[in-house]
Motif scaffolding. Sequence first.
Motif, PDB file in Angstrom:
ATOM      1  N   ILE A   2      16.799 -45.193  10.809  1.00 23.20           N
ATOM      2  CA  ILE A   2      16.737 -46.101   9.667  1.00 23.20           C
ATOM      3  C   ILE A   2      16.177 -47.450  10.111  1.00 23.20           C
ATOM      4  O   ILE A   2      16.561 -47.982  11.150  1.00 23.20           O
ATOM      5  CB  ILE A   2      18.127 -46.316   9.029  1.00 23.20           C
ATOM      6  N   VAL A   3      15.254 -47.989   9.317  1.00 30.74           N
ATOM      7  CA  VAL A   3      14.720 -49.319   9.580  1.00 30.74           C
ATOM      8  C   VAL A   3      14.731 -50.099   8.274  1.00 30.74           C
ATOM      9  O   VAL A   3      14.500 -49.532   7.196  1.00 30.74           O
ATOM     10  CB  VAL A   3      13.286 -49.240  10.155  1.00 30.74           C
ATOM     11  N   SER A   4      15.045 -51.385   8.340  1.00 31.83           N
ATOM     12  CA  SER A   4      15.045 -52.247   7.156  1.00 31.83           C
ATOM     13  C   SER A   4      13.718 -53.007   7.090  1.00 31.83           C
ATOM     14  O   SER A   4      13.386 -53.762   8.002  1.00 31.83           O
ATOM     15  CB  SER A   4      16.206 -53.242   7.209  1.00 31.83           C
ATOM     16  N   VAL A   5      12.975 -52.765   6.029  1.00 31.73           N
ATOM     17  CA  VAL A   5      11.692 -53.439   5.815  1.00 31.73           C
ATOM     18  C   VAL A   5      11.558 -53.794   4.339  1.00 31.73           C
ATOM     19  O   VAL A   5      12.002 -53.040   3.464  1.00 31.73           O
ATOM     20  CB  VAL A   5      10.495 -52.564   6.240  1.00 31.73           C
ATOM     21  N   ASN A   6      10.970 -54.946   4.054  1.00 30.56           N
ATOM     22  CA  ASN A   6      10.659 -55.303   2.670  1.00 30.56           C
ATOM     23  C   ASN A   6      11.890 -55.178   1.765  1.00 30.56           C
ATOM     24  O   ASN A   6      11.798 -54.709   0.628  1.00 30.56           O
ATOM     25  CB  ASN A   6       9.512 -54.413   2.163  1.00 30.56           C
ATOM     26  N   ASN A   7      13.058 -55.559   2.312  1.00 30.80           N
ATOM     27  CA  ASN A   7      14.328 -55.528   1.567  1.00 30.80           C
ATOM     28  C   ASN A   7      14.745 -54.121   1.148  1.00 30.80           C
ATOM     29  O   ASN A   7      15.433 -53.939   0.135  1.00 30.80           O
ATOM     30  CB  ASN A   7      14.253 -56.427   0.332  1.00 30.80           C
ATOM     31  N   ILE A   8      14.343 -53.141   1.921  1.00 29.60           N
ATOM     32  CA  ILE A   8      14.710 -51.750   1.628  1.00 29.60           C
ATOM     33  C   ILE A   8      14.962 -51.016   2.950  1.00 29.60           C
ATOM     34  O   ILE A   8      14.369 -51.353   3.976  1.00 29.60           O
ATOM     35  CB  ILE A   8      13.592 -51.049   0.814  1.00 29.60           C
ATOM     36  N   LYS A   9      15.841 -50.031   2.936  1.00 28.22           N
ATOM     37  CA  LYS A   9      16.101 -49.234   4.124  1.00 28.22           C
ATOM     38  C   LYS A   9      15.317 -47.929   4.036  1.00 28.22           C
ATOM     39  O   LYS A   9      15.493 -47.161   3.100  1.00 28.22           O
ATOM     40  CB  LYS A   9      17.602 -48.951   4.257  1.00 28.22           C
ATOM     41  N   LEU A  10      14.445 -47.721   5.028  1.00 30.23           N
ATOM     42  CA  LEU A  10      13.628 -46.521   5.077  1.00 30.23           C
ATOM     43  C   LEU A  10      14.107 -45.596   6.178  1.00 30.23           C
ATOM     44  O   LEU A  10      14.399 -46.034   7.287  1.00 30.23           O
ATOM     45  CB  LEU A  10      12.158 -46.869   5.347  1.00 30.23           C
ATOM     46  N   ASN A  11      14.142 -44.322   5.866  1.00 29.93           N
ATOM     47  CA  ASN A  11      14.445 -43.303   6.861  1.00 29.93           C
ATOM     48  C   ASN A  11      13.140 -42.745   7.413  1.00 29.93           C
ATOM     49  O   ASN A  11      12.171 -42.545   6.677  1.00 29.93           O
ATOM     50  CB  ASN A  11      15.245 -42.170   6.224  1.00 29.93           C
ATOM     51  N   PHE A  12      13.113 -42.512   8.725  1.00 32.46           N
ATOM     52  CA  PHE A  12      11.929 -41.891   9.312  1.00 32.46           C
ATOM     53  C   PHE A  12      12.322 -41.073  10.537  1.00 32.46           C
ATOM     54  O   PHE A  12      13.369 -41.279  11.134  1.00 32.46           O
ATOM     55  CB  PHE A  12      10.873 -42.938   9.684  1.00 32.46           C
ATOM     56  N   GLU A  13      11.462 -40.131  10.869  1.00 29.73           N
ATOM     57  CA  GLU A  13      11.626 -39.329  12.072  1.00 29.73           C
ATOM     58  C   GLU A  13      10.449 -39.611  12.992  1.00 29.73           C
ATOM     59  O   GLU A  13       9.303 -39.688  12.549  1.00 29.73           O
ATOM     60  CB  GLU A  13      11.659 -37.834  11.718  1.00 29.73           C
ATOM     61  N   LYS A  14      10.734 -39.781  14.264  1.00 23.60           N
ATOM     62  CA  LYS A  14       9.698 -40.076  15.251  1.00 23.60           C
ATOM     63  C   LYS A  14       9.717 -39.024  16.345  1.00 23.60           C
ATOM     64  O   LYS A  14      10.787 -38.662  16.856  1.00 23.60           O
ATOM     65  CB  LYS A  14       9.930 -41.470  15.854  1.00 23.60           C
ATOM     66  N   SER A  15       8.541 -38.518  16.707  1.00 21.69           N
ATOM     67  CA  SER A  15       8.478 -37.517  17.769  1.00 21.69           C
ATOM     68  C   SER A  15       7.094 -37.517  18.398  1.00 21.69           C
ATOM     69  O   SER A  15       6.127 -38.037  17.829  1.00 21.69           O
ATOM     70  CB  SER A  15       8.783 -36.120  17.205  1.00 21.69           C
ATOM     71  N   GLY A  16       6.995 -36.948  19.587  1.00 25.46           N
ATOM     72  CA  GLY A  16       5.716 -36.783  20.255  1.00 25.46           C
ATOM     73  C   GLY A  16       5.247 -37.991  21.035  1.00 25.46           C
ATOM     74  O   GLY A  16       5.947 -38.993  21.171  1.00 25.46           O
ATOM     75  N   ASN A  17       4.025 -37.880  21.558  1.00 25.18           N
ATOM     76  CA  ASN A  17       3.394 -38.941  22.331  1.00 25.18           C
ATOM     77  C   ASN A  17       1.910 -38.998  21.998  1.00 25.18           C
ATOM     78  O   ASN A  17       1.319 -38.017  21.566  1.00 25.18           O
ATOM     79  CB  ASN A  17       3.551 -38.683  23.835  1.00 25.18           C
ATOM     80  N   GLY A  18       1.327 -40.188  22.211  1.00 26.46           N
ATOM     81  CA  GLY A  18      -0.092 -40.345  21.935  1.00 26.46           C
ATOM     82  C   GLY A  18      -0.327 -41.355  20.827  1.00 26.46           C
ATOM     83  O   GLY A  18       0.557 -42.142  20.481  1.00 26.46           O
ATOM     84  N   GLN A  19      -1.532 -41.351  20.276  1.00 21.41           N
ATOM     85  CA  GLN A  19      -1.858 -42.272  19.200  1.00 21.41           C
ATOM     86  C   GLN A  19      -0.903 -42.072  18.029  1.00 21.41           C
ATOM     87  O   GLN A  19      -0.484 -40.955  17.724  1.00 21.41           O
ATOM     88  CB  GLN A  19      -3.295 -42.065  18.712  1.00 21.41           C
ATOM     89  N   ALA A  20      -0.574 -43.173  17.359  1.00 25.61           N
ATOM     90  CA  ALA A  20       0.362 -43.106  16.245  1.00 25.61           C
ATOM     91  C   ALA A  20      -0.262 -42.443  15.030  1.00 25.61           C
ATOM     92  O   ALA A  20      -1.383 -42.757  14.629  1.00 25.61           O
ATOM     93  CB  ALA A  20       0.841 -44.508  15.886  1.00 25.61           C
TER      94      ALA A  20
END
Length: 217
Positions: A2-20
């Motif tokens: 979870i990350v808080s951005v722009n006054n909202i909490k967003l859920n995300f999944e992160k995996s792997g390596n290399g360019q975003a």
Amino acid sequence: MIVSVNNIKLNFEKSGNGQALILLHGNGEDNKIFDKAIPILEKHFTVYAIDLRGHGSSEEIKEYHYLDMVEDIKEFIISENIAGPIVYGFSDGGIIALLLASMYPKLLSKIIVSGANINPKGLKAKWIILFKVMYLIKKDSKVKMMLEEPNISIEMLNKIEIPTVVLVGSRDVIKENHTKLIVDNIKNCKLQILDGEDHGSYIIHNGKIANIILENT
């Protein structure tokens, strides 16, 4: 995560390596639609699969607007210190990608969009009727957004300078001439029509989209 951005909490999944590589889902979905694609993509990229505001495990909201989602993703990229990501967006996610590339031309390195429209008239008539009926029955504000937005001008498309790939199924909900209008007004743009595919058949819980992304990066 979870990350808080722009006054909202967003859920995300992160995996792997290399360019975003940022993956953006469509209306009413969440990042789980990419469950077949991520295991392929994470071998080549650092993959960020985001739940848009009001979707999945992100914070619930009352009103939906594409420009709010654009600001969410912009702030997400900044807060996570992501340099020059590729953004892949499906449907609503594709709309957000187009807006990001137009409004913040230095933020991204490339966009790939599937089944995107620049205004509601880009949808085939039968789908507009269906969405109107759905809204009358459910009063879903996500559907209301699709009926009233986006409002991307030709001038905004002209501002997109990064490499762009536009994907569309031969049986998509988007009008063919509307897709060509988008392609013709982006400077560095490639069109790929996927024969036999509908709006999401090659994307939702399908690894095909991963291979298409790899072919175009």
